[in-house]
Scaffold this motif. Structure first.
Motif, PDB file in Angstrom:
ATOM      1  N   LYS A   1     -15.569   9.054 -31.386  1.00 54.72           N
ATOM      2  CA  LYS A   1     -15.456   7.833 -31.103  1.00 54.72           C
ATOM      3  C   LYS A   1     -16.259   7.519 -29.804  1.00 54.72           C
ATOM      4  O   LYS A   1     -16.732   6.220 -29.799  1.00 54.72           O
ATOM      5  CB  LYS A   1     -13.698   7.249 -31.057  1.00 54.72           C
ATOM      6  CG  LYS A   1     -13.536   6.097 -30.638  1.00 54.72           C
ATOM      7  CD  LYS A   1     -12.193   5.965 -30.324  1.00 54.72           C
ATOM      8  CE  LYS A   1     -11.041   6.211 -31.670  1.00 54.72           C
ATOM      9  NZ  LYS A   1      -9.782   5.712 -31.600  1.00 54.72           N
ATOM     10  N   TYR A   2     -15.960   8.283 -28.775  1.00 56.45           N
ATOM     11  CA  TYR A   2     -16.841   8.027 -27.618  1.00 56.45           C
ATOM     12  C   TYR A   2     -18.029   8.845 -27.355  1.00 56.45           C
ATOM     13  O   TYR A   2     -19.014   8.528 -26.648  1.00 56.45           O
ATOM     14  CB  TYR A   2     -15.819   8.503 -26.453  1.00 56.45           C
ATOM     15  CG  TYR A   2     -14.352   7.470 -26.718  1.00 56.45           C
ATOM     16  CD1 TYR A   2     -14.329   6.323 -26.378  1.00 56.45           C
ATOM     17  CD2 TYR A   2     -13.200   8.091 -27.077  1.00 56.45           C
ATOM     18  CE1 TYR A   2     -13.137   5.545 -26.645  1.00 56.45           C
ATOM     19  CE2 TYR A   2     -12.268   7.663 -27.142  1.00 56.45           C
ATOM     20  CZ  TYR A   2     -12.184   6.131 -27.001  1.00 56.45           C
ATOM     21  OH  TYR A   2     -10.798   5.521 -27.108  1.00 56.45           O
TER      22      TYR A   2
ATOM     23  N   TYR B   1     -10.519   1.966 -18.915  1.00 57.97           N
ATOM     24  CA  TYR B   1     -11.446   0.872 -19.785  1.00 57.97           C
ATOM     25  C   TYR B   1     -11.366   0.900 -20.988  1.00 57.97           C
ATOM     26  O   TYR B   1     -10.461   0.492 -21.689  1.00 57.97           O
ATOM     27  CB  TYR B   1     -12.887   1.258 -19.012  1.00 57.97           C
ATOM     28  CG  TYR B   1     -12.956   1.138 -17.366  1.00 57.97           C
ATOM     29  CD1 TYR B   1     -12.526  -0.173 -16.820  1.00 57.97           C
ATOM     30  CD2 TYR B   1     -13.237   2.097 -16.688  1.00 57.97           C
ATOM     31  CE1 TYR B   1     -12.631  -0.388 -15.316  1.00 57.97           C
ATOM     32  CE2 TYR B   1     -13.319   1.962 -15.190  1.00 57.97           C
ATOM     33  CZ  TYR B   1     -13.024   0.810 -14.700  1.00 57.97           C
ATOM     34  OH  TYR B   1     -13.004   0.620 -13.152  1.00 57.97           O
ATOM     35  N   GLN B   2     -12.465   1.687 -21.501  1.00 60.89           N
ATOM     36  CA  GLN B   2     -12.596   1.634 -23.218  1.00 60.89           C
ATOM     37  C   GLN B   2     -11.350   2.342 -23.861  1.00 60.89           C
ATOM     38  O   GLN B   2     -10.779   1.918 -24.839  1.00 60.89           O
ATOM     39  CB  GLN B   2     -13.972   2.586 -23.352  1.00 60.89           C
ATOM     40  CG  GLN B   2     -14.125   2.346 -24.808  1.00 60.89           C
ATOM     41  CD  GLN B   2     -15.619   3.354 -25.185  1.00 60.89           C
ATOM     42  OE1 GLN B   2     -16.238   3.806 -24.489  1.00 60.89           O
ATOM     43  NE2 GLN B   2     -16.209   3.025 -26.471  1.00 60.89           N
ATOM     44  N   ARG B   3     -10.690   3.257 -22.953  1.00 60.43           N
ATOM     45  CA  ARG B   3      -9.576   4.090 -23.885  1.00 60.43           C
ATOM     46  C   ARG B   3      -8.255   3.198 -23.695  1.00 60.43           C
ATOM     47  O   ARG B   3      -7.398   3.518 -24.536  1.00 60.43           O
ATOM     48  CB  ARG B   3      -9.506   5.477 -23.011  1.00 60.43           C
ATOM     49  CG  ARG B   3     -10.378   6.408 -23.317  1.00 60.43           C
ATOM     50  CD  ARG B   3     -10.485   7.657 -22.848  1.00 60.43           C
ATOM     51  NE  ARG B   3     -11.353   8.565 -23.404  1.00 60.43           N
ATOM     52  CZ  ARG B   3     -11.301   9.339 -24.365  1.00 60.43           C
ATOM     53  NH1 ARG B   3     -10.011   9.512 -25.084  1.00 60.43           N
ATOM     54  NH2 ARG B   3     -12.036  10.398 -24.723  1.00 60.43           N
ATOM     55  N   ASN B   4      -8.483   2.255 -22.724  1.00 62.52           N
ATOM     56  CA  ASN B   4      -7.167   1.530 -22.509  1.00 62.52           C
ATOM     57  C   ASN B   4      -5.974   2.552 -22.348  1.00 62.52           C
ATOM     58  O   ASN B   4      -4.806   2.265 -23.159  1.00 62.52           O
ATOM     59  CB  ASN B   4      -7.017   0.583 -23.743  1.00 62.52           C
ATOM     60  CG  ASN B   4      -5.988  -0.377 -23.484  1.00 62.52           C
ATOM     61  OD1 ASN B   4      -5.471  -0.903 -22.367  1.00 62.52           O
ATOM     62  ND2 ASN B   4      -5.069  -0.957 -24.592  1.00 62.52           N
TER      63      ASN B   4
ATOM     64  N   TRP C   1     -11.451   6.543 -15.463  1.00 64.38           N
ATOM     65  CA  TRP C   1     -12.337   5.607 -16.476  1.00 64.38           C
ATOM     66  C   TRP C   1     -11.281   5.434 -17.643  1.00 64.38           C
ATOM     67  O   TRP C   1     -11.984   4.681 -18.526  1.00 64.38           O
ATOM     68  CB  TRP C   1     -13.606   6.396 -16.452  1.00 64.38           C
ATOM     69  CG  TRP C   1     -13.396   7.550 -17.239  1.00 64.38           C
ATOM     70  CD1 TRP C   1     -13.414   7.855 -18.596  1.00 64.38           C
ATOM     71  CD2 TRP C   1     -13.570   8.866 -16.681  1.00 64.38           C
ATOM     72  NE1 TRP C   1     -13.297   9.426 -18.990  1.00 64.38           N
ATOM     73  CE2 TRP C   1     -13.641   9.791 -17.816  1.00 64.38           C
ATOM     74  CE3 TRP C   1     -13.636   9.396 -15.587  1.00 64.38           C
ATOM     75  CZ2 TRP C   1     -13.416  11.318 -17.457  1.00 64.38           C
ATOM     76  CZ3 TRP C   1     -13.564  10.752 -15.090  1.00 64.38           C
ATOM     77  CH2 TRP C   1     -13.449  11.557 -16.248  1.00 64.38           C
TER      78      TRP C   1
ATOM     79  N   GLY D   1     -16.468   9.571 -18.091  1.00 66.54           N
ATOM     80  CA  GLY D   1     -16.660   9.024 -19.293  1.00 66.54           C
ATOM     81  C   GLY D   1     -16.884   9.963 -20.479  1.00 66.54           C
ATOM     82  O   GLY D   1     -16.970   9.392 -21.621  1.00 66.54           O
TER      83      GLY D   1
END
Length: 608
Positions: free
Chosen positions: A528-529, A252-255, A249, A5
């Motif tokens: 950003k993350y 997911y959020q990173r696409n 991972w 993550g």
């Protein structure tokens, strides 16, 4: 390599203080009177060098009018300065004689001289006034020679060097060292069971043997003869590795998906992909994220080959997409990486039964559903016998035993690699485990030459997280790529077995007024993350670089200070890697690059 993550969220351990050592020669002074004895001791040892003293005792009943001490140092170790003695050198043999003012030694009195040295070895075969340092006139009562070394093998080679290892000999008293012969010529003298012979010629056949010796001067029979031919000097097969980490991972959020490796042009430049991460639990290799790994269904628009998954196909997810990517690029290798920042805590239990751990990993990597996807295994243990997210106390030999078991199980047809610490400070993480011994079992190491500095030190000082070299105000000595590679090479690990690490991201602070490195801060810059970290693809526009230090770019924009690599600095680092004869470069991780692969293109172009 990094936690799930996000990326590694803590600095390497601070540089340790110099460790005082008492590494005595294997031939201690005799306790009986009537002899002249000498005792040499390391008084300090900082990994790449040491300080020491030799004390000479006149145990006779008559005055001594002069003394001469002779001893050998292994290849790669030398005396750089000496005081209270006069030094001469012939090959590996060092001779120390008294200056005029301390040559006369009354009965029962002592004198000493001191010295500083470079390297990690120490004296063997010590003699004082022609007799061995324990006061014997020769082998004396110990006339038994050590057994011949066994298992002589090559653990690596370059056009100009061969790395060797062998199994230890035994002796009725103690083995004090080994002499390595190239043909009939002594090429090295070492105290351990491995060395690298340099100064060779490309495409040339050499033969090697090893003999053991003890403190009394007894020498063993020679080992079996090993023949090695050095590779061609044109660089083929070395220096061309481009290895990128793909994180499960990221879907997911990173696409970011396997298809992005193809559309960015990165697949044409990669030689290897490390798939991160598998978990380590209960002493076994286990699945990291089953949904992302092999269950997620991909539509035609996100599939590598434009073909959608069906509900009943036996394999989906990233594994199936990697299979499709390999079909398009038959030379591409994929390794399954286990551990990482978050999941390294399981390695301590795994090290208690390395064979069982290796068996579990082999069964998982070679599972019939995806055996064709993977070409081997990558171990990312952060850190053996040291502290990362948690502290490990499995012992200095645990890493070696674990990799030995993996190599035995996976065999020579599969790759076995390891991401390792880049902490080259004195007494740091690299000194806590036997990275030299373990190196014989891996195809290559990936030293993590990034994340040296970051906003886990919330108030700074600001510093580049991936410095190529040291610089005057660097916060910690030994925290830079050049020192890392030098220390690993100093252990006898050949350059072509080391792959240089890069970060496709930056690390930053906020509350900074000073443009140059070394400024104070109030905390981590926004990301950003995750705070204190940002992808290159975002930083290049958000906070463009406006300076360089130690071969790495930095940027001061507003009250934020960031450091990261750019295509230009990567080009410089690749030239340096080539000059060091390294095996190539790896990076963390693919989703941090631009959509057209600016950074990976710089790696590929720089390596040629």
């Amino acid at each position: 390599m990094s936690r799930q993550g996000g990326r590694r969220g803590i600095a390497l351990a601070g540089a340790a203080t110099l460790a005082a050592a008492t590494a005595l020669l294997a031939a201690p002074p005799a306790s009986s009177a009537g002899t002249i004895t000498a005792e040499c001791t390391k008084t300090q040892d900082w990994g790449s060098g040491f300080g020491g003293t030799c004390t000479i005792t006149n145990g006779t009943d008559a005055p001594l009018s002069g003394w001469k001490l002779e001893a050998e140092l292994p290849s790669g170790t030398s005396i750089s300065s000496v005081w209270n003695a006069t030094q001469t050198v012939s090959g590996n043999v060092y001779t120390f004689t008294n200056p005029t003012w301390n040559g006369n030694l009354a009965a029962g009195n002592k004198t000493s001289f001191g010295f500083n040295g470079t390297g990690s070895g120490f004296f063997t075969g010590c003699k004082i006034n022609g007799a061995s340092c324990n006061g014997d006139s020769g082998p004396g009562d110990d006339a038994e020679a050590p057994t011949a070394p066994s298992g002589l093998r090559a653990t690596g080679s370059t056009p100009t060097s061969v790395s060797l290892a062998w199994n230890a000999s035994t002796d009725n008293v103690a083995v004090t060292g080994y002499d390595v012969y190239r043909g009939t010529t002594k090429a090295a003298s070492v105290t351990g069971t491995s060395t690298t012979i340099t100064g060779l010629t490309a495409k040339t056949a050499y033969t090697f043997t090893v003999k053991a010796h003890d403190a009394a001067g007894n020498s063993s029979p020679a080992s079996q003869t090993l023949s090695v031919t050095t590779p061609d000097g044109d660089g083929s097969g070395a220096g061309d590795k481009v290895i990128g980490y793909f994180v499960n991972w990221g879907v997911y959020q990173r696409n970011y998906h396997v298809k992005n490796i193809e559309t960015s042009g990165s697949a044409n430049k990669l030689t290897h992909i490390n798939y991160a991460f598998g978990n380590v639990q209960g002493g076994r290799c286990t699945i990291g994220d089953g949904y992302a790994d092999y269950e997620k269904a991909y539509g035609a628009d996100q599939s590598v080959d434009g073909v959608a998954d069906t509900w009943d196909q036996p394999l989906r997810g990233n594994f199936n997409q990697l299979r499709k990517l390999k079909k398009k690029h038959p030379g591409l290798k994929v390794l399954w990486s286990f551990g990482g920042w978050t999941w390294s805590g399981g390695f301590g239990q795994a090290a208690q039964n390395p064979a069982a751990f290796a068996d579990s990993c082999y069964k998982l990597v070679e599972d019939s559903r995806w055996a064709d996807v993977f070409d081997g295994i990558d171990i990312d243990w952060e850190y053996p016998n040291a502290c990362g997210l948690t502290c490990d106390e499995s012992g200095p030999d645990a890493f070696t035993k674990l990799l030995s078991a993996l190599r035995s199980k996976f065999g020579s047809d599969n790759l076995v690699t390891a991401a390792i610490t880049a902490d080259a400070s004195a007494g740091g993480k690299m000194d806590k485990a036997d990275y030299k011994g373990a190196s014989q079992y891996v195809d290559y190491y990936l030293p993590m030459t990034y994340d040296y500095f970051g906003a886990w030190d919330a108030k700074g000082p600001t510093a580049p997280h991936s410095p190529l070299t040291s610089y005057p105000s660097i916060p910690h000595e030994g925290f830079n790529t050049a020192d890392t590679i030098a220390k690993l090479k100093g252990l006898g690990i050949p350059g072509n077995k080391l792959v240089m690490g890069l970060g496709f991201y930056g690390r930053g602070w906020t509350g900074v007024t000073q443009k140059e490195p070394g400024g104070t801060a109030t905390g981590p810059a926004p990301g950003k993350y995750e705070q204190g970290i940002e992808d290159y693809k975002d930083l290049k526009g958000r906070c463009p670089s406006n300076g360089t230090v130690a071969g790495t770019a930095y940027a001061h924009c507003g009250n934020q200070w960031w450091s990261y690599d750019t295509p230009s600095t990567i080009g410089g680092k690749m030239k340096w890697a080539a000059s060091e004869g390294l095996g190539g470069s790896f990076f963390w991780e693919l989703s941090g690059d631009t959509a057209n692969g600016e950074l990976i293109s710089a790696i590929k172009n720089g390596l040629g």
